[in-house]
Design an enzyme around this catalytic site. Structure first.
Site, PDB file in Angstrom:
ATOM      1  N   TYR A 149      -0.128   9.583  -3.399  1.00 36.21           N
ATOM      2  CA  TYR A 149       0.303   9.302  -4.772  1.00 36.21           C
ATOM      3  C   TYR A 149       0.319  10.570  -5.629  1.00 36.21           C
ATOM      4  O   TYR A 149       0.906  10.598  -6.706  1.00 36.21           O
ATOM      5  CB  TYR A 149      -0.598   8.250  -5.430  1.00 36.21           C
ATOM      6  CG  TYR A 149      -0.478   6.863  -4.827  1.00 36.21           C
ATOM      7  CD1 TYR A 149       0.504   6.564  -3.897  1.00 36.21           C
ATOM      8  CD2 TYR A 149      -1.352   5.850  -5.195  1.00 36.21           C
ATOM      9  CE1 TYR A 149       0.603   5.301  -3.342  1.00 36.21           C
ATOM     10  CE2 TYR A 149      -1.261   4.575  -4.648  1.00 36.21           C
ATOM     11  CZ  TYR A 149      -0.282   4.320  -3.713  1.00 36.21           C
ATOM     12  OH  TYR A 149      -0.178   3.060  -3.173  1.00 36.21           O
ATOM     13  N   LYS A 196      -5.597   6.046   9.853  1.00 30.97           N
ATOM     14  CA  LYS A 196      -4.523   5.895  10.844  1.00 30.97           C
ATOM     15  C   LYS A 196      -4.585   7.137  11.723  1.00 30.97           C
ATOM     16  O   LYS A 196      -3.615   7.900  11.846  1.00 30.97           O
ATOM     17  CB  LYS A 196      -3.184   5.749  10.093  1.00 30.97           C
ATOM     18  CG  LYS A 196      -2.017   5.381  10.964  1.00 30.97           C
ATOM     19  CD  LYS A 196      -2.049   3.957  11.480  1.00 30.97           C
ATOM     20  CE  LYS A 196      -0.868   3.703  12.395  1.00 30.97           C
ATOM     21  NZ  LYS A 196      -0.999   2.470  13.187  1.00 30.97           N
ATOM     22  N   ASP A 228      -3.632  -0.743  10.216  1.00 27.77           N
ATOM     23  CA  ASP A 228      -2.874  -1.946  10.590  1.00 27.77           C
ATOM     24  C   ASP A 228      -3.818  -3.018  11.114  1.00 27.77           C
ATOM     25  O   ASP A 228      -3.703  -4.205  10.768  1.00 27.77           O
ATOM     26  CB  ASP A 228      -1.770  -1.620  11.608  1.00 27.77           C
ATOM     27  CG  ASP A 228      -2.224  -0.656  12.698  1.00 27.77           C
ATOM     28  OD1 ASP A 228      -3.317  -0.060  12.560  1.00 27.77           O
ATOM     29  OD2 ASP A 228      -1.502  -0.503  13.700  1.00 27.77           O
ATOM     30  N   ASP A 252      -5.183   0.875  -1.889  1.00 28.18           N
ATOM     31  CA  ASP A 252      -4.352   0.134  -2.837  1.00 28.18           C
ATOM     32  C   ASP A 252      -3.892  -1.178  -2.203  1.00 28.18           C
ATOM     33  O   ASP A 252      -4.011  -2.265  -2.772  1.00 28.18           O
ATOM     34  CB  ASP A 252      -3.147   1.015  -3.206  1.00 28.18           C
ATOM     35  CG  ASP A 252      -2.324   0.451  -4.347  1.00 28.18           C
ATOM     36  OD1 ASP A 252      -2.748  -0.555  -4.942  1.00 28.18           O
ATOM     37  OD2 ASP A 252      -1.252   1.017  -4.637  1.00 28.18           O
ATOM     38  N   ASP A 256      -5.656  -5.237  -2.734  1.00 22.31           N
ATOM     39  CA  ASP A 256      -4.849  -6.364  -3.220  1.00 22.31           C
ATOM     40  C   ASP A 256      -4.875  -7.512  -2.213  1.00 22.31           C
ATOM     41  O   ASP A 256      -4.956  -8.681  -2.595  1.00 22.31           O
ATOM     42  CB  ASP A 256      -3.405  -5.929  -3.473  1.00 22.31           C
ATOM     43  CG  ASP A 256      -3.210  -5.445  -4.900  1.00 22.31           C
ATOM     44  OD1 ASP A 256      -4.239  -5.168  -5.569  1.00 22.31           O
ATOM     45  OD2 ASP A 256      -2.060  -5.336  -5.350  1.00 22.31           O
TER      46      ASP A 256
END
Ligand code: NAD
Length: 375
Positions: A149, A196, A228, A252, A256
């Site tokens: 980001y 990852k 994942d 993020d 959620d």
């Protein structure tokens, strides 16, 4: 102890949920012999109206002088047409950057009183829960000020390709990992590092740093999952998790996903923490994850519990008042046990008697439960 807490009630339901949070802190202070002083400050839409800017310089300066910051919510339709740099939400970015808070902590717990808010089946919840109950209780620690980001981004000259870059320094990774380890020490002492590392070089650095740091925390059971798999495990067996620590982008998305499993947005608290300063005090801001809910503002309909639970996080992470934080959480638990529900969380339990109440009555019930000695 004595502490000075900056409060930014903000806009919409912000002021309505801030009152209950400071009143609950005062009730805890009365019960355990602490004094909390408050410095109320302007940020968000109301600051734009009063000063022309979403985060006045005096506000940031005053927050820095306080021991911690409690925020309600900012924003609303009145300010939606303003240019980006003048929008109320800029105040949040300005506070995060100005305070240097790099770790975002979001608890996600399924309370038995709100069981049907969670779409998962009983057997899924029970199978992975450490006590064999249809519930889970996890904390996601997300890196907040680095990664993709904030990395280099752009488009090729002809516009036919684009890139965003994930960059992390070892120091950035270590400080958020350390926050994760420390948080796990206060809980069930399990930490899952999500990355990852089978594909991304930045993730390999995360994993190396975590493996090194884990040696300093022998009491913590440290595990690793690829993102994942972690996303899948959250819906397959959320009860296996205690603390998850991860990068900005992965955090993020996962936070959620986890919040959806708990039901109402009106119950979810958060903390954003910086590094401990010389005297041991760390920059910290606490806020519910919900926004200013303009659709219900001023109608005594807002659920104040996310804000109250943010105050409990403040006690735990800014002042190391674990007993007091647990007492405030127990008070929330007790009012739910007694059947008190704001409209957003009504009808989610096992069908026991409920009392649907407004913001004020819910706040009063929490304060009474603190005074009555809820443990
Ligand atoms: P929102 O979280 O304000 O509301 C979403 C829905 O949840 C609404 O139906 C609302 O009534 C309900 N809700 C939210 N909090 C509740 C509570 N405590 N009790 C009961 N119901 C609750 O999100 P939105 O509608 O997308 O945004 C409204 C405004 O808030 C926008 O201006 C947005 O930019 C701002 N916002 C601010 C923050 C923040 O201050 N941290 C976060 C998100 C959104």
């Amino acid at each position: 102890m004595k502490a000075t807490i900056a409060t930014i009630p903000g806009d919409g339901i912000g002021p309505e949920v801030m009152g209950p949070a400071t009143e609950a802190l005062d009730a805890i202070g009365d019960r355990y012999g602490h004094t909390f002083n408050y410095v109320e400050l302007l940020a968000g839409g109301c600051a734009i109206d009063a000063t022309g800017e979403p985060l006045p310089g005096e506000t940031l300066e005053a927050v820095r002088q306080c021991d911690a910051l409690l925020l309600g919510a900012v924003g609303g339709p009145k300010w939606e047409t303003l240019p980006g740099h003048l929008r109320p939400e800029r105040a949040l970015l300005g506070l995060r950057a100005g305070l240097g808070v790099f770790a975002n902590l979001r608890p996600a717990a399924l309370l038995p009183q709100l069981r049907s808010a969670c779409p998962l089946k009983d057997e899924v919840l029970i199978a992975s829960n450490h006590e064999g109950k249809p519930s889970f209780d996890l904390l996601i620690v997300r890196e907040l000020t680095g990664g993709i980001y904030f990395g280099d981004r752009g488009r090729s000259a002809d516009g036919s390709s684009a890139w965003d870059t994930e960059t992390y320094s070892r120091a950035e990774i270590e400080r958020v990992l350390r926050t994760g380890f420390e948080a796990a020490l206060l809980r069930r002492k399990k930490l899952c590092v999500v990355d990852k590392a089978n594909v991304l070089e930045s993730s390999r650095l995360w994993r190396e740093a975590a493996q090194e740091l884990a040696k300093e925390y022998p009491a913590i059971e440290t595990g690793y999952l690829y993102v994942d798999n972690a996303a899948m495990q959250l819906v397959r067996a959320p009860g296996q998790f205690d603390v998850i620590v991860t990068s900005n982008l992965f955090g993020d998305i996962l936070s959620d996903e986890a919040s959806v499993l708990t039901g109402s947005i009106g119950m979810l608290a958060s903390a954003s923490l910086g590094s401990p300063a010389g005297g041991g005090r760390r920059a910290a801001m606490y806020e519910p994850i919900h926004g200013s809910a303009p659709d219900i503002a001023g109608q005594d309909l807002a659920n104040p519990l996310a804000s109250v639970l943010s105050a409990a996080m403040l006690l735990r992470y800014s002042f190391a008042l674990e007993r007091e934080a647990a007492a405030l959480e127990a008070a929330v638990n007790s009012v739910l046990d007694q059947g008190f529900r704001t409209r957003d969380i009504a009808g989610l339990g096992s069908g026991g008697p409920e009392r649907v109440v407004g913001t004020r009555a819910m706040a009063d019930a929490v304060i009474k439960a603190v005074e009555d000695g809820a443990q």
